[in-house]
Design a protein around this motif. Structure first.
Motif, PDB file in Angstrom:
ATOM      1  N   GLU A   1      20.461  32.157  35.043  1.00 39.59           N
ATOM      2  CA  GLU A   1      19.436  33.176  34.774  1.00 39.59           C
ATOM      3  C   GLU A   1      19.768  34.499  35.452  1.00 39.59           C
ATOM      4  O   GLU A   1      18.889  35.266  35.817  1.00 39.59           O
ATOM      5  CB  GLU A   1      18.064  32.677  35.220  1.00 39.59           C
ATOM      6  N   GLN A   2      21.079  34.739  35.638  1.00 38.26           N
ATOM      7  CA  GLN A   2      21.513  36.017  36.194  1.00 38.26           C
ATOM      8  C   GLN A   2      22.630  36.575  35.326  1.00 38.26           C
ATOM      9  O   GLN A   2      23.357  35.830  34.663  1.00 38.26           O
ATOM     10  CB  GLN A   2      22.041  35.842  37.620  1.00 38.26           C
ATOM     11  N   GLN A   3      22.753  37.885  35.328  1.00 38.10           N
ATOM     12  CA  GLN A   3      23.880  38.537  34.659  1.00 38.10           C
ATOM     13  C   GLN A   3      25.037  38.660  35.658  1.00 38.10           C
ATOM     14  O   GLN A   3      24.886  39.241  36.724  1.00 38.10           O
ATOM     15  CB  GLN A   3      23.482  39.912  34.146  1.00 38.10           C
ATOM     16  N   VAL A   4      26.173  38.100  35.278  1.00 41.47           N
ATOM     17  CA  VAL A   4      27.349  38.096  36.145  1.00 41.47           C
ATOM     18  C   VAL A   4      28.478  38.812  35.413  1.00 41.47           C
ATOM     19  O   VAL A   4      28.713  38.570  34.223  1.00 41.47           O
ATOM     20  CB  VAL A   4      27.768  36.652  36.494  1.00 41.47           C
ATOM     21  N   PHE A   5      29.176  39.681  36.118  1.00 40.99           N
ATOM     22  CA  PHE A   5      30.282  40.427  35.530  1.00 40.99           C
ATOM     23  C   PHE A   5      31.602  39.908  36.104  1.00 40.99           C
ATOM     24  O   PHE A   5      31.728  39.674  37.298  1.00 40.99           O
ATOM     25  CB  PHE A   5      30.127  41.924  35.824  1.00 40.99           C
ATOM     26  N   SER A   6      32.577  39.767  35.201  1.00 43.09           N
ATOM     27  CA  SER A   6      33.888  39.297  35.645  1.00 43.09           C
ATOM     28  C   SER A   6      34.980  40.250  35.155  1.00 43.09           C
ATOM     29  O   SER A   6      35.248  41.254  35.787  1.00 43.09           O
ATOM     30  CB  SER A   6      34.141  37.873  35.138  1.00 43.09           C
ATOM     31  N   GLY A   7      35.579  39.976  34.020  1.00 43.85           N
ATOM     32  CA  GLY A   7      36.699  40.778  33.524  1.00 43.85           C
ATOM     33  C   GLY A   7      38.002  39.990  33.647  1.00 43.85           C
ATOM     34  O   GLY A   7      38.025  38.854  34.126  1.00 43.85           O
ATOM     35  N   CYS A   8      39.078  40.600  33.218  1.00 42.19           N
ATOM     36  CA  CYS A   8      40.353  39.876  33.256  1.00 42.19           C
ATOM     37  C   CYS A   8      41.521  40.848  33.219  1.00 42.19           C
ATOM     38  O   CYS A   8      41.360  42.042  32.933  1.00 42.19           O
ATOM     39  CB  CYS A   8      40.464  38.907  32.077  1.00 42.19           C
ATOM     40  N   SER A   9      42.697  40.316  33.496  1.00 37.60           N
ATOM     41  CA  SER A   9      43.975  41.021  33.359  1.00 37.60           C
ATOM     42  C   SER A   9      44.897  40.145  32.522  1.00 37.60           C
ATOM     43  O   SER A   9      44.875  38.917  32.637  1.00 37.60           O
ATOM     44  CB  SER A   9      44.599  41.288  34.727  1.00 37.60           C
ATOM     45  N   LEU A  10      45.733  40.801  31.665  1.00 40.00           N
ATOM     46  CA  LEU A  10      46.600  40.064  30.750  1.00 40.00           C
ATOM     47  C   LEU A  10      48.058  40.412  30.994  1.00 40.00           C
ATOM     48  O   LEU A  10      48.407  41.581  31.195  1.00 40.00           O
ATOM     49  CB  LEU A  10      46.276  40.366  29.275  1.00 40.00           C
ATOM     50  N   THR A  28      54.168  37.028  35.735  1.00 33.60           N
ATOM     51  CA  THR A  28      54.660  38.238  36.395  1.00 33.60           C
ATOM     52  C   THR A  28      54.052  39.491  35.769  1.00 33.60           C
ATOM     53  O   THR A  28      53.619  40.417  36.470  1.00 33.60           O
ATOM     54  CB  THR A  28      56.198  38.289  36.301  1.00 33.60           C
ATOM     55  N   ALA A  29      54.005  39.516  34.439  1.00 33.83           N
ATOM     56  CA  ALA A  29      53.408  40.659  33.745  1.00 33.83           C
ATOM     57  C   ALA A  29      51.923  40.768  34.065  1.00 33.83           C
ATOM     58  O   ALA A  29      51.388  41.874  34.199  1.00 33.83           O
ATOM     59  CB  ALA A  29      53.628  40.515  32.233  1.00 33.83           C
ATOM     60  N   MET A  30      51.247  39.613  34.196  1.00 37.10           N
ATOM     61  CA  MET A  30      49.825  39.636  34.520  1.00 37.10           C
ATOM     62  C   MET A  30      49.588  40.248  35.897  1.00 37.10           C
ATOM     63  O   MET A  30      48.678  41.058  36.082  1.00 37.10           O
ATOM     64  CB  MET A  30      49.274  38.200  34.455  1.00 37.10           C
ATOM     65  N   TYR A  31      50.412  39.875  36.887  1.00 38.47           N
ATOM     66  CA  TYR A  31      50.260  40.464  38.220  1.00 38.47           C
ATOM     67  C   TYR A  31      50.579  41.954  38.199  1.00 38.47           C
ATOM     68  O   TYR A  31      49.990  42.736  38.955  1.00 38.47           O
ATOM     69  CB  TYR A  31      51.152  39.731  39.221  1.00 38.47           C
ATOM     70  N   GLN A  32      51.501  42.346  37.322  1.00 43.95           N
ATOM     71  CA  GLN A  32      51.774  43.773  37.172  1.00 43.95           C
ATOM     72  C   GLN A  32      50.544  44.480  36.616  1.00 43.95           C
ATOM     73  O   GLN A  32      50.205  45.601  37.035  1.00 43.95           O
ATOM     74  CB  GLN A  32      52.979  43.963  36.226  1.00 43.95           C
ATOM     75  N   ALA A  33      49.860  43.828  35.666  1.00 41.11           N
ATOM     76  CA  ALA A  33      48.634  44.394  35.109  1.00 41.11           C
ATOM     77  C   ALA A  33      47.556  44.505  36.180  1.00 41.11           C
ATOM     78  O   ALA A  33      46.830  45.496  36.255  1.00 41.11           O
ATOM     79  CB  ALA A  33      48.155  43.531  33.937  1.00 41.11           C
ATOM     80  N   LYS A  34      47.435  43.475  37.032  1.00 43.04           N
ATOM     81  CA  LYS A  34      46.430  43.513  38.098  1.00 43.04           C
ATOM     82  C   LYS A  34      46.686  44.666  39.069  1.00 43.04           C
ATOM     83  O   LYS A  34      45.758  45.289  39.578  1.00 43.04           O
ATOM     84  CB  LYS A  34      46.431  42.189  38.857  1.00 43.04           C
ATOM     85  N   SER A  35      47.990  44.936  39.320  1.00 42.07           N
ATOM     86  CA  SER A  35      48.309  46.002  40.263  1.00 42.07           C
ATOM     87  C   SER A  35      47.923  47.372  39.716  1.00 42.07           C
ATOM     88  O   SER A  35      47.780  48.319  40.477  1.00 42.07           O
ATOM     89  CB  SER A  35      49.805  45.973  40.579  1.00 42.07           C
ATOM     90  N   ARG A  36      47.768  47.476  38.398  1.00 43.55           N
ATOM     91  CA  ARG A  36      47.371  48.762  37.791  1.00 43.55           C
ATOM     92  C   ARG A  36      45.861  48.933  37.720  1.00 43.55           C
ATOM     93  O   ARG A  36      45.369  49.930  37.245  1.00 43.55           O
ATOM     94  CB  ARG A  36      47.965  48.864  36.389  1.00 43.55           C
ATOM     95  N   GLY A  37      45.128  47.920  38.127  1.00 39.77           N
ATOM     96  CA  GLY A  37      43.675  47.989  38.061  1.00 39.77           C
ATOM     97  C   GLY A  37      43.144  46.941  37.112  1.00 39.77           C
ATOM     98  O   GLY A  37      43.870  46.331  36.325  1.00 39.77           O
ATOM     99  N   ARG A  38      41.860  46.691  37.169  1.00 38.26           N
ATOM    100  CA  ARG A  38      41.257  45.652  36.352  1.00 38.26           C
ATOM    101  C   ARG A  38      41.226  46.048  34.883  1.00 38.26           C
ATOM    102  O   ARG A  38      41.208  47.217  34.535  1.00 38.26           O
ATOM    103  CB  ARG A  38      39.836  45.358  36.840  1.00 38.26           C
ATOM    104  N   GLY A  39      41.203  45.002  34.017  1.00 34.83           N
ATOM    105  CA  GLY A  39      41.085  45.243  32.582  1.00 34.83           C
ATOM    106  C   GLY A  39      42.336  45.840  31.969  1.00 34.83           C
ATOM    107  O   GLY A  39      42.246  46.635  31.037  1.00 34.83           O
ATOM    108  N   GLN A  40      43.515  45.464  32.470  1.00 36.50           N
ATOM    109  CA  GLN A  40      44.769  46.013  31.952  1.00 36.50           C
ATOM    110  C   GLN A  40      45.581  44.901  31.280  1.00 36.50           C
ATOM    111  O   GLN A  40      45.421  43.726  31.574  1.00 36.50           O
ATOM    112  CB  GLN A  40      45.585  46.635  33.083  1.00 36.50           C
ATOM    113  N   MET A  41      46.470  45.323  30.379  1.00 33.84           N
ATOM    114  CA  MET A  41      47.383  44.392  29.725  1.00 33.84           C
ATOM    115  C   MET A  41      48.786  44.969  29.806  1.00 33.84           C
ATOM    116  O   MET A  41      49.003  46.155  29.532  1.00 33.84           O
ATOM    117  CB  MET A  41      46.991  44.177  28.255  1.00 33.84           C
ATOM    118  N   VAL A  42      49.769  44.123  30.189  1.00 36.11           N
ATOM    119  CA  VAL A  42      51.151  44.571  30.373  1.00 36.11           C
ATOM    120  C   VAL A  42      52.077  43.597  29.659  1.00 36.11           C
ATOM    121  O   VAL A  42      51.908  42.379  29.759  1.00 36.11           O
ATOM    122  CB  VAL A  42      51.509  44.650  31.876  1.00 36.11           C
TER     123      VAL A  42
END
Length: 842
Positions: free
Chosen positions: A532-541, A562-576
Motif C-alpha cells: 500500500e505504498q508507492q515505491v520507486f526503483s529503476g534500472c540500468s541495462l 560489464t556494459a551494465m556496470y558502465q551504464a550504472k557509472s553514467r547514472g541511473r536509467g542508462q543503457m550501454v
C-alpha cells in the motif's frame, strides 16, 4: 709407417667401441642394463675397474648416482651416496665447471683447500671425470678412477673418454626417449582399455534395459492369457531367468484349508516342497508384510534373533520375494533365492519381482473368477459385475494418479528451469538456451541475437528497509513489466537477486534494441505498489551482441554485465552497448588489480606524510598519512586509480593495515624525540576495513602496543560511509573512541550528511571537500558555499581543515573566511618519512 700400425689399431678399437655404444640403444632394455654395457665397452679402451655414472636433474638440482663399481670400497652402492654428498664432492665440482677433469693427489689437495670439494670415499691416485652434455646442457658425469700406481691416466685418456662420452650421451638420450615413448604407449593403452570397459558396461546396461522391457511386455501378455497353470508358471520362471539368477524359484499359495502349498517349485537342494501350515518361515514373513522384500543372510539372522523367523529350512544367501494378492488378500508368494555368494540380488531387482508378482496375482485372480463362475454362475455374475465396477473405480483412481504423477513430473521439470519467485526462466535454463543459440550461429550466421543484462536500482535499500516480502513483491512486478515489454520470441530470465537478462531473437538493427531498452527503463521507472505504498526503483541495462567469438554463455553474460556496470557509472536509467574498448578496460583493470596485489605483498606501497598547518601562521599541526605506489618506470600511480581497484578486490584492508601500523610506529618514535610538540597523524580508512573484525583488533593492538595518547592517531571517514547503513560500523567507531583514536569527517560537504549525523558522532575535525576550494576561484556561489561550510563547523565547534589548497588565491580565501587549518600541495607536497622528520626538527 710401422709406428702408424698401432695407432690405426687403436682407432679401429675406438670405432668399434663407439659402434657398440650406438648399438646399445637397441640392445639395452632400460638404463639399468645400459650402464653395465657401457662400463664393459669403456673397459676395452682403458683401465676402468673403478667406474661410475651420475645423472644431474636440473628441475630439483639433484645428482643421482645411477651406476657404480669401486674395487676399493665394494660396499659403496648408488643408493648409499646422497645427492648432497655428490654436490660437495668432485662430481659436483665437475658438473659446476662443465669441463673434463683429470686430477691426482696435488689437485685434490688444492681443491679441498679452496673449499671447492669435500672428501668422500677412499682416496684415489688418479680421478678422471667427463661431463655428459646434451645441447650444451650438463646432464651428468662419467668417471673412472685409479687406486693402483700401475694404472695412471693422462691427457690422451681424457680426450678418448671425452670422445666416448659424446656417443654415450646420444645413446642415453635415445634410450630415455624410447622409455618415455613406451610409457606413453602404456598409458594410452590403459586409457583405451578403461574406455572399452566403460563402453561394455553401457552396452550391458542398455541390453538389460531392453530385456527388462521385453520381459515386462511378455509377462503382461501372460497375465491375460488362458491355459494350463503349470505352463503359465514355467513361462513366468523363464521370463524372470532372463534378467536375474532364478535357478531356485517357487510359487507358494494358500489353499481352501489355509495350508501353504507349492504348485511350482524348482530348487538346487530340494526336489519338492511339502504343503504345511503357515509358521515362521520367510514365505509367511513376506505374506504378513504384504510387500516385496529382499532378505540377506544377515537380515535373516536378525529376524531369527528377534523371534520373527525360525531357524529351520535351507539357508539361502539371498532371498527375494513378492506377495501374490488376489482381491486385496495376500494368498501366496513368488520367490527366487540364491545359495551362492557370487549371485547377489540388488534393490533394483525388487521392481522386477514386484511386477512379476502382480502379473501372477492378476492371472490367479482371473482363474479364480472363472472357477467361481463355473461353480455358481448366476451368483458369480453379480459378484463379477460388482468386482468389475470396483476395478473400473480402481483403474480410474490409477489413471488419476498417473495423470497427477505426470503433472507433478511436468511441474518438477518446470521448477527446475524456472525461478520459483517470478516464474521466469532461471539461470540454468537461460544459460542452456544461450549456449544453444551460440552453437547455431555457425549454421545461421545472418541471424542476429542480443543479450541485455538488467540490474535494479535501490533494490537493497527497499529490501532492507521494507523487508524481504516487499522485495519479493517488487521482483514479481518487475518480472511482469519485463514480459510486457518484449516479444513472444524473446526470452527473459532472472539470474538471482535483482539481476535479470533478456535474449532478443532475430534483431534487425541496434535501434530496435535501443527502443525496447528505453521501453524497459521507462516501465521500471514508474512507481510500484508495494504494501500500500508507492515505491520507486529503476534500472540500468548492459547489452552484448552474440557472435561466434563467444565460446559459451558465461562470456556473453560477463560482457553484458560489464556494459551494465558502465551504464550504472553514467547514472541511473542508462543503457550501454558492449564494445571492445570495455573489454580492454576490463582486462586493464584486472591487470591493475593483480599488479596491486603483488605490490602489497612485495612491500611496494609506501607511506607519504602531507602536513596540516594552522592558519594563518602555518604552524605544523599534524600529518595526513597517504598511501603511494611508485610506477615501474618512475613516478607514482594516481591514488584514486589504485585505491578504487583495492576497494573492489578487498586489498584495501591490507593497505589500511599497513598505513595504521606505519602511523602508530612513527607517532611512537616522534613522541620520544619531540616531547614538547603535540602532533597527530590521520589515516583514511575504508568501510571494508571498519567492518573487518580482524583489522579492528589489529588497530586497537597497535595503539596499545605503541602507547599512543588520545588524539595522536586520527581516522578519516568519508560522509557516504556514515550515511549508508553498514553492519558493525557503530561498534567499530565505539572501539576507536575507547582507545582514544580521534575521528575526522573527510570530504565534508561533498555528500549529503545531515546535522543529525554530525551530532551523532564526536568529530575532532571536519575536512572540507577539495571541490569547494576549486569553486572559490570560479564564481561567487563557490565562496558562499565555502562560507556555509565554515559556519557549520563554527556552529558545531569543530575545527575545519581546508583540504586541497593548490593556489595562492585559494589560501587567501580560506584565511580571509577564518578557516582554522589548511592542507594542500600549495602549502606542502606529501613527504617521505625522513622528510617529515626533518620538518619536525626544523
Amino acid at each position: 709407417m710401422d709406428d702408424q700400425k698401432p695407432l690405426m689399431g687403436a682407432k679401429d678399437v675406438l670405432l668399434d667401441a663407439l659402434f657398440d655404444i650406438a648399438e646399445l640403444s637397441s640392445e639395452a632394455n632400460d638404463l639399468a642394463s645400459f650402464f653395465p654395457m657401457v662400463h664393459r665397452i669403456i673397459g676395452n679402451l682403458l683401465p676402468a675397474e673403478n667406474f661410475y655414472v651420475a645423472l644431474y636433474h636440473e628441475f630439483d638440482d639433484t645428482i643421482e648416482l645411477v651406476y657404480m663399481v669401486d674395487l676399493a670400497d665394494p660396499d659403496m652402492t648408488p643408493g648409499s651416496v646422497s645427492s648432497q654428498d655428490l654436490h660437495r664432492g668432485l662430481t659436483g665440482y665437475l658438473l659446476r665447471s662443465g669441463d673434463a677433469l683429470l686430477l691426482s693427489g696435488d689437485g685434490f689437495k688444492q681443491l679441498a683447500e679452496k673449499g671447492e670439494i669435500a672428501h668422500i670415499g677412499p682416496d684415489s691416485l688418479d680421478w678422471l671425470g667427463i661431463p655428459l652434455k646434451l645441447d650444451h646442457k650438463i646432464i651428468g658425469a662419467m668417471v673412472v678412477q685409479s687406486y693402483d700406481a700401475s694404472t695412471r691416466y693422462n691427457e690422451d685418456d681424457k680426450q678418448l673418454l671425452t670422445f666416448v662420452a659424446r656417443q654415450v650421451v646420444n645413446t642415453l638420450e635415445r634410450i630415455r626417449h624410447r622409455e618415455l615413448l613406451e610409457q606413453q604407449i602404456m598409458e594410452r593403452t590403459q586409457a583405451l582399455h578403461e574406455s572399452n570397459q566403460l563402453l561394455r558396461r553401457e552396452v550391458q546396461e542398455r541390453k538389460r534395459a531392453e530385456t527388462f522391457q521385453s520381459v515386462m511386455l511378455h509377462l503382461s501378455e501372460l497375465a491375460h492369457s488362458d491355459g494350463d497353470p503349470q505352463d503359465f508358471y514355467v513361462q513366468v520362471h523363464d521370463q524372470v531367468s532372463r534378467l536375474i539368477d532364478a535357478r531356485n524359484f517357487y510359487i507358494a499359495l494358500l489353499d481352501r484349508k489355509q495350508l501353504l502349498t507349492f504348485p511350482y517349485f524348482v530348487d538346487q537342494h530340494q526336489l519338492q516342497a511339502k504343503a504345511r501350515k503357515p509358521g515362521k518361515g520367510l514365505t509367511e514373513y513376506l505374506m504378513r508384510n504384504g510387500q516385496a522384500v529382499l532378505v540377506t543372510r544377515k537380515v535373516r539372522d536378525e529376524l531369527i534373533q528377534k523371534g520373527i523367523l525360525d531357524s529351520e529350512g535351507t539357508e539361502a544367501f539371498h532371498w527375494l520375494g513378492g506377495p501374490l494378492v488376489v482381491d486385496g488378500q495376500v494368498v501366496g508368494a513368488l520367490v527366487v533365492q540364491s545359495y551362492d555368494e557370487s549371485n547377489r540380488y540388488r534393490r533394483e531387482d525388487l521392481e522386477l519381482i514386484s511386477f512379476v508378482s502382480r502379473s501372477v496375482s492378476e492371472a490367479l485372480s482371473r482363474r479364480q473368477h472363472r472357477e467361481m463362475l463355473e461353480a455358481a454362475k448366476r451368483e458369480l455374475e453379480a459378484k463379477v459385475t460388482e468386482r468389475t465396477r470396483e476395478l473400473e473405480v480402481a483403474n480410474g483412481a490409477l489413471r488419476r494418479q498417473m495423470q497427477e504423477k505426470a503433472a507433478l513430473a511436468e511441474r518438477h521439470r518446470f521448477d527446475a528451469m524456472h525461478d520459483a519467485l517470478t516464474g521466469l526462466a532461471n539461470r540454468a535454463f537461460f544459460t542452456t538456451q544461450l549456449n544453444r543459440v551460440l552453437k547455431s550461429l555457425s549454421r545461421y550466421p545472418n541471424r542476429r541475437y542480443v543479450v541485455a543484462f538488467i540490474d535494479l536500482d535501490r533494490f537493497k535499500i527497499i529490501n532492507d528497509s521494507m523487508g524481504h516480502l516487499a522485495g519479493d513483491q517488487l521482483l514479481k512486478q518487475v518480472a511482469q513489466r519485463l514480459q510486457a515489454c518484449i516479444r513472444e520470441t524473446d526470452m527473459v530470465a532472472r539470474l538471482g537477486g535483482d539481476e535479470f537478462v533478456i535474449l532478443f531473437d532475430c534483431v534487425q538493427h541496434d535501434e530496435d534494441v535501443a527502443l525496447v531498452g528505453q521501453r524497459i527503463i521507462n516501465a521500471l521507472h514508474q512507481p510500484f505498489e508495494i504494501q500500500e505504498q508507492q515505491v520507486f526503483s529503476g534500472c540500468s541495462l548492459g547489452v552484448a551482441h552474440l557472435s561466434r567469438r563467444y565460446k559459451d554463455a558465461s562470456d556473453v553474460l560477463r560482457d553484458a554485465d560489464t556494459a551494465m556496470y558502465q551504464a550504472k557509472s553514467r547514472g541511473r536509467g542508462q543503457m550501454v552497448f558492449f564494445d571492445d574498448t570495455m573489454r580492454e578496460n576490463l582486462i586493464s583493470r584486472f591487470s591493475l588489480q593483480n599488479a596491486l596485489r603483488l605490490a602489497v605483498e612485495s612491500g611496494q606501497i609506501f607511506p607519504a606524510f602531507q602536513p596540516i598547518f594552522s592558519l594563518p601562521g602555518r604552524k605544523l599541526h599534524g600529518f595526513e598519512l597517504l598511501a603511494r605506489w611508485p610506477r615501474a618506470g618512475g613516478g607514482e600511480l594516481t591514488p584514486e586509480l589504485f585505491l578504487e581497484a583495492a576497494e573492489e578486490t578487498g586489498i584495501i584492508v591490507d593497505i589500511d593495515t599497513l598505513m595504521v601500523r606505519q602511523a602508530c610506529r612513527q607517532l611512537s618514535l616522534w613522541g620520544h624525540q619531540l616531547t614538547d610538540q603535540p602532533l597527530f597523524v590521520s589515516v583514511n580508512l575504508s568501510a571494508r576495513s571498519l567492518q573487518n573484525s580482524a583489522f579492528m583488533k589489529h588497530l586497537v593492538e597497535q595503539v596499545r602496543e605503541h602507547e599512543l595518547t588520545p588524539g595522536q592517531l586520527m581516522v578519516e571517514i568519508r560522509e557516504n560511509v556514515l550515511i549508508q547503513p553498514s553492519p558493525g560500523l557503530d561498534e567499530a567507531l565505539n572501539a576507536l573512541k575507547e582507545v582514544g583514536v580521534g575521528l575526522i569527517l573527510d570530504h565534508f560537504g561533498a555528500g549529503s550528511a545531515t546535522l543529525s549525523v554530525l551530532m551523532q558522532h564526536h568529530f575532532q575535525a571536519l575536512k572540507m571537500s577539495p571541490h569547494f576550494l576549486r569553486q572559490v576561484t570560479e564564481h561567487e556561489r563557490g565562496q558562499s558555499l565555502l562560507q556555509s561550510v565554515i559556519a557549520v563547523s563554527r556552529y558545531l565547534k569543530v575545527p575545519l581543515i581546508a583540504h586541497g589548497i593548490e593556489e595562492e588565491n585559494q589560501l587567501q580565501a580560506v584565511q580571509s573566511m577564518g578557516c582554522a587549518y589548511g592542507q594542500g600541495e600549495y602549502l606542502c607536497q606529501p613527504l617521505a618519512t625522513a622528510q617529515a622528520e626533518l620538518m619536525l626538527c626544523a
